[in-house]
Write a protein that holds these residues in place. Structure first.
Motif, PDB file in Angstrom:
ATOM      1  N   HIS A   6       0.839  -1.197   0.000  1.00 12.81           N
ATOM      2  CA  HIS A   6       0.000   0.000   0.000  1.00 12.81           C
ATOM      3  C   HIS A   6       0.873   1.245   0.000  1.00 12.81           C
ATOM      4  CE1 HIS A   6      -3.238   2.738   0.993  1.00 12.81           C
ATOM      5  NE2 HIS A   6      -2.496   3.201   1.959  1.00 12.81           N
ATOM      6  N   ALA A   7       1.917   1.243   0.836  1.00 16.33           N
ATOM      7  CA  ALA A   7       2.781   2.419   0.941  1.00 16.33           C
ATOM      8  C   ALA A   7       3.472   2.694  -0.393  1.00 16.33           C
ATOM      9  CB  ALA A   7       3.813   2.205   2.049  1.00 16.33           C
ATOM     10  N   LEU A  38       6.175  12.143   2.915  1.00 12.56           N
ATOM     11  CA  LEU A  38       5.532  12.617   4.146  1.00 12.56           C
ATOM     12  C   LEU A  38       4.086  12.142   4.225  1.00 12.56           C
ATOM     13  CD1 LEU A  38       6.538  16.302   4.940  1.00 12.56           C
ATOM     14  CD2 LEU A  38       6.455  14.338   6.488  1.00 12.56           C
ATOM     15  N   VAL A  39       3.370  12.301   3.107  1.00 12.26           N
ATOM     16  CA  VAL A  39       1.958  11.895   3.111  1.00 12.26           C
ATOM     17  C   VAL A  39       1.845  10.402   3.395  1.00 12.26           C
ATOM     18  CG1 VAL A  39      -0.090  11.629   1.673  1.00 12.26           C
ATOM     19  CG2 VAL A  39       1.206  13.747   1.584  1.00 12.26           C
ATOM     20  N   VAL A  40       2.693   9.597   2.747  1.00  6.51           N
ATOM     21  CA  VAL A  40       2.639   8.152   2.971  1.00  6.51           C
ATOM     22  C   VAL A  40       2.933   7.831   4.434  1.00  6.51           C
ATOM     23  CG1 VAL A  40       3.745   5.971   2.413  1.00  6.51           C
ATOM     24  CG2 VAL A  40       3.169   7.556   0.594  1.00  6.51           C
ATOM     25  N   LEU A  41       3.954   8.490   5.001  1.00  8.74           N
ATOM     26  CA  LEU A  41       4.314   8.220   6.401  1.00  8.74           C
ATOM     27  C   LEU A  41       3.181   8.608   7.340  1.00  8.74           C
ATOM     28  CD1 LEU A  41       8.059   9.305   6.616  1.00  8.74           C
ATOM     29  CD2 LEU A  41       7.093   6.999   6.717  1.00  8.74           C
ATOM     30  N   LEU A  42       2.562   9.772   7.071  1.00 10.49           N
ATOM     31  CA  LEU A  42       1.509  10.247   7.969  1.00 10.49           C
ATOM     32  C   LEU A  42       0.264   9.380   7.901  1.00 10.49           C
ATOM     33  CD1 LEU A  42       1.790  14.115   7.575  1.00 10.49           C
ATOM     34  CD2 LEU A  42       2.422  12.725   9.536  1.00 10.49           C
ATOM     35  N   THR A  43       0.048   8.690   6.757  1.00  9.53           N
ATOM     36  CA  THR A  43      -1.181   7.905   6.632  1.00  9.53           C
ATOM     37  C   THR A  43      -0.914   6.415   6.848  1.00  9.53           C
ATOM     38  OG1 THR A  43      -0.847   7.869   4.250  1.00  9.53           O
ATOM     39  CG2 THR A  43      -2.360   9.506   5.093  1.00  9.53           C
ATOM     40  N   LEU A  44       0.250   6.071   7.373  1.00 10.19           N
ATOM     41  CA  LEU A  44       0.565   4.645   7.581  1.00 10.19           C
ATOM     42  C   LEU A  44      -0.436   3.967   8.500  1.00 10.19           C
ATOM     43  CD1 LEU A  44       4.413   4.082   7.899  1.00 10.19           C
ATOM     44  CD2 LEU A  44       2.817   3.194   6.214  1.00 10.19           C
ATOM     45  N   MET A  46      -3.581   4.351   8.639  1.00 10.32           N
ATOM     46  CA  MET A  46      -4.882   4.097   8.039  1.00 10.32           C
ATOM     47  C   MET A  46      -4.910   2.729   7.359  1.00 10.32           C
ATOM     48  SD  MET A  46      -5.467   7.878   6.544  1.00 10.32           S
ATOM     49  CE  MET A  46      -6.973   7.611   5.644  1.00 10.32           C
ATOM     50  N   GLU A  47      -6.116   2.299   7.042  1.00  9.39           N
ATOM     51  CA  GLU A  47      -6.264   0.973   6.455  1.00  9.39           C
ATOM     52  C   GLU A  47      -5.577   0.877   5.094  1.00  9.39           C
ATOM     53  OE1 GLU A  47      -9.776  -2.174   5.465  1.00  9.39           O
ATOM     54  OE2 GLU A  47     -10.230  -0.371   6.594  1.00  9.39           O
ATOM     55  N   PRO A  48      -4.754  -0.154   4.862  1.00 12.46           N
ATOM     56  CA  PRO A  48      -4.016  -0.256   3.595  1.00 12.46           C
ATOM     57  C   PRO A  48      -4.895  -0.756   2.455  1.00 12.46           C
ATOM     58  CG  PRO A  48      -3.465  -2.098   4.994  1.00 12.46           C
ATOM     59  CD  PRO A  48      -4.426  -1.244   5.765  1.00 12.46           C
ATOM     60  N   VAL A  49      -5.756   0.142   1.939  1.00 12.38           N
ATOM     61  CA  VAL A  49      -6.713  -0.262   0.903  1.00 12.38           C
ATOM     62  C   VAL A  49      -6.037  -0.731  -0.373  1.00 12.38           C
ATOM     63  CG1 VAL A  49      -8.832   0.927   1.524  1.00 12.38           C
ATOM     64  CG2 VAL A  49      -6.982   2.189   0.471  1.00 12.38           C
ATOM     65  N   LEU A  50      -4.919  -0.086  -0.726  1.00 11.49           N
ATOM     66  CA  LEU A  50      -4.267  -0.460  -1.985  1.00 11.49           C
ATOM     67  C   LEU A  50      -3.502  -1.777  -1.867  1.00 11.49           C
ATOM     68  CD1 LEU A  50      -2.930   2.980  -3.229  1.00 11.49           C
ATOM     69  CD2 LEU A  50      -4.835   1.682  -4.116  1.00 11.49           C
ATOM     70  N   GLY A  51      -3.410  -2.315  -0.645  1.00 11.53           N
ATOM     71  CA  GLY A  51      -2.716  -3.579  -0.455  1.00 11.53           C
ATOM     72  C   GLY A  51      -3.398  -4.746  -1.142  1.00 11.53           C
ATOM     73  N   ASP A  52      -4.688  -4.563  -1.525  1.00 15.56           N
ATOM     74  CA  ASP A  52      -5.417  -5.652  -2.169  1.00 15.56           C
ATOM     75  C   ASP A  52      -5.187  -5.723  -3.672  1.00 15.56           C
ATOM     76  OD1 ASP A  52      -6.656  -6.638   0.124  1.00 15.56           O
ATOM     77  OD2 ASP A  52      -8.093  -4.985   0.095  1.00 15.56           O
ATOM     78  N   VAL A  53      -4.510  -4.714  -4.223  1.00 13.41           N
ATOM     79  CA  VAL A  53      -4.279  -4.726  -5.670  1.00 13.41           C
ATOM     80  C   VAL A  53      -3.295  -5.833  -6.014  1.00 13.41           C
ATOM     81  CG1 VAL A  53      -3.435  -3.382  -7.620  1.00 13.41           C
ATOM     82  CG2 VAL A  53      -4.659  -2.243  -5.779  1.00 13.41           C
ATOM     83  N   ARG A  54      -3.655  -6.636  -7.016  1.00 12.06           N
ATOM     84  CA  ARG A  54      -2.730  -7.681  -7.456  1.00 12.06           C
ATOM     85  C   ARG A  54      -1.906  -7.167  -8.620  1.00 12.06           C
ATOM     86  NH1 ARG A  54      -7.073 -12.387  -7.710  1.00 12.06           N
ATOM     87  NH2 ARG A  54      -7.594 -12.462  -5.497  1.00 12.06           N
ATOM     88  N   LEU A  55      -0.610  -7.485  -8.590  1.00 14.30           N
ATOM     89  CA  LEU A  55       0.254  -6.963  -9.638  1.00 14.30           C
ATOM     90  C   LEU A  55       0.798  -8.089 -10.516  1.00 14.30           C
ATOM     91  CD1 LEU A  55       2.115  -4.268  -7.577  1.00 14.30           C
ATOM     92  CD2 LEU A  55       0.475  -3.888  -9.389  1.00 14.30           C
ATOM     93  N   THR A  56      -0.088  -8.852 -11.126  1.00 13.00           N
ATOM     94  CA  THR A  56       0.350  -9.878 -12.064  1.00 13.00           C
ATOM     95  C   THR A  56       0.059  -9.379 -13.474  1.00 13.00           C
ATOM     96  OG1 THR A  56      -1.801 -10.921 -12.002  1.00 13.00           O
ATOM     97  CG2 THR A  56      -0.186 -11.695 -10.416  1.00 13.00           C
ATOM     98  N   PRO A  57       0.734  -9.952 -14.497  1.00 11.53           N
ATOM     99  CA  PRO A  57       0.445  -9.525 -15.875  1.00 11.53           C
ATOM    100  C   PRO A  57      -1.036  -9.656 -16.196  1.00 11.53           C
ATOM    101  CG  PRO A  57       2.350 -10.956 -15.845  1.00 11.53           C
ATOM    102  CD  PRO A  57       1.814 -10.931 -14.441  1.00 11.53           C
TER     103      PRO A  57
END
Lengths: 164, 122
Positions: A6-7, A38-44, A46-57
């Motif tokens: 997510h980060a 800074l923005v990424v650090l400050l929002t660490l 919060m819930e990692p919503v983008l962590g669900d994105v799959r990065l396969t071809p």
């Protein structure tokens, strides 16, 4: 792991937006790097919503397909509403139907709800658990299965691969 | 190029006009929202894209892409919020309405008192 992903993704996204909005010189890019970090650090926290994105071809390819399907639906939807508004008889048969989604991730559901809102004659009004309540301007199926097939599945099959 | 931009801008304003017309003609808040959300999204997109085509020296194309993305992401969100709030506030649906699953489920929950209500935030 989800948090790291997510980060990284949000850092890259913020950086991309920054580069697109500012003139491209060294000073601006350094400032962008600092602000994005800074923005990424400050929002660490919060819930990692983008962590669900799959990065396969495959998921990236489905992402492209999803955008194309979405744009087509957006165009159809506008012509559809325009036709209804112009028609002197105002052909509507509205109601709120319930549909089920298989998507589990929050970001997947959010995108699904947004896509439904921007497609012909449908507007998401509420999400409860696995069910979405959708205002449909012209009801074609009153049962759960028929409505789900008509409204949800054209997007779900792509979002399922991208987010799970 | 400037002419093409002007035509696209005009098309965009046509969609915006139809959206406004829809606000007048539709019978209840939910149907109005349908007209309001869709036509304005497309209208705004075309309008901005037309501006970018006609005047790309002053407005960068990348800025336009960002604006379009923001509109696509935020416009439906405000509609969800409005539709949800309207339904929660008990604003009635138009008389043409065929069915309302949400109200039916809400009644069932009130009957059972303790439903499994998962407040999914959007």
């Amino acid at each position: 792991m989800k948090k790291v992903k997510h980060a990284i993704l949000s850092f890259l996204g913020l950086m991309l937006i920054w580069v697109m909005l500012t003139p491209r010189d060294m000073q601006e890019i350094v400032a962008g790097l600092i602000v994005s970090a800074l923005v990424v650090l400050l929002t660490l926290g919060m819930e990692p919503v983008l962590g669900d994105v799959r990065l396969t071809p495959k998921s990236l390819w489905y992402g492209v397909l999803y955008v194309l399907v979405f744009l087509r639906e957006l165009l159809v939807s506008n012509l559809d509403v325009a036709r209804r508004v112009i028609d002197p008889k105002l052909p509507i048969k509205p109601g709120i139907v319930k549909v089920r989604t298989k998507l589990q991730s929050r970001i997947g559901r959010t995108l699904l709800a947004n896509s439904i809102t921007l497609t012909p004659g449908t507007l998401t009004a509420e999400i409860r658990g696995d069910y979405l309540y959708i205002h449909w301007i012209e009801i074609r199926h009153e049962d759960l299965e028929g409505a789900t097939r008509d409204i949800v599945q054209k997007f779900e099959k792509y979002l399922e691969v991208i987010f799970g | 190029m400037e002419l093409a931009g002007a035509i696209v801008t005009l098309l965009g304003s046509l969609f915006l006009f139809l959206g406004a017309l829809g606000l007048f003609r539709m019978p209840d808040i939910y149907n109005r929202m349908q007209a309001g959300t869709k036509a304005t999204t497309m209208g705004t997109l075309l309008f901005i894209a037309g501006l970018a085509m006609g005047f790309h020296e002053t407005i960068g194309a990348s800025k336009v892409i960002i604006i379009i993305l923001f509109v696509i992401f935020t416009n439906p969100l405000s509609s969800h919020a409005l539709a949800r709030a309207a339904h929660k506030a008990g604003i009635p649906l138009a008389k043409e309405t065929v069915k309302d699953d949400l109200a039916a489920d809400e009644e069932n929950e009130e009957g059972a008192m303790k439903g499994t209500q998962e407040g999914e935030e959007l």
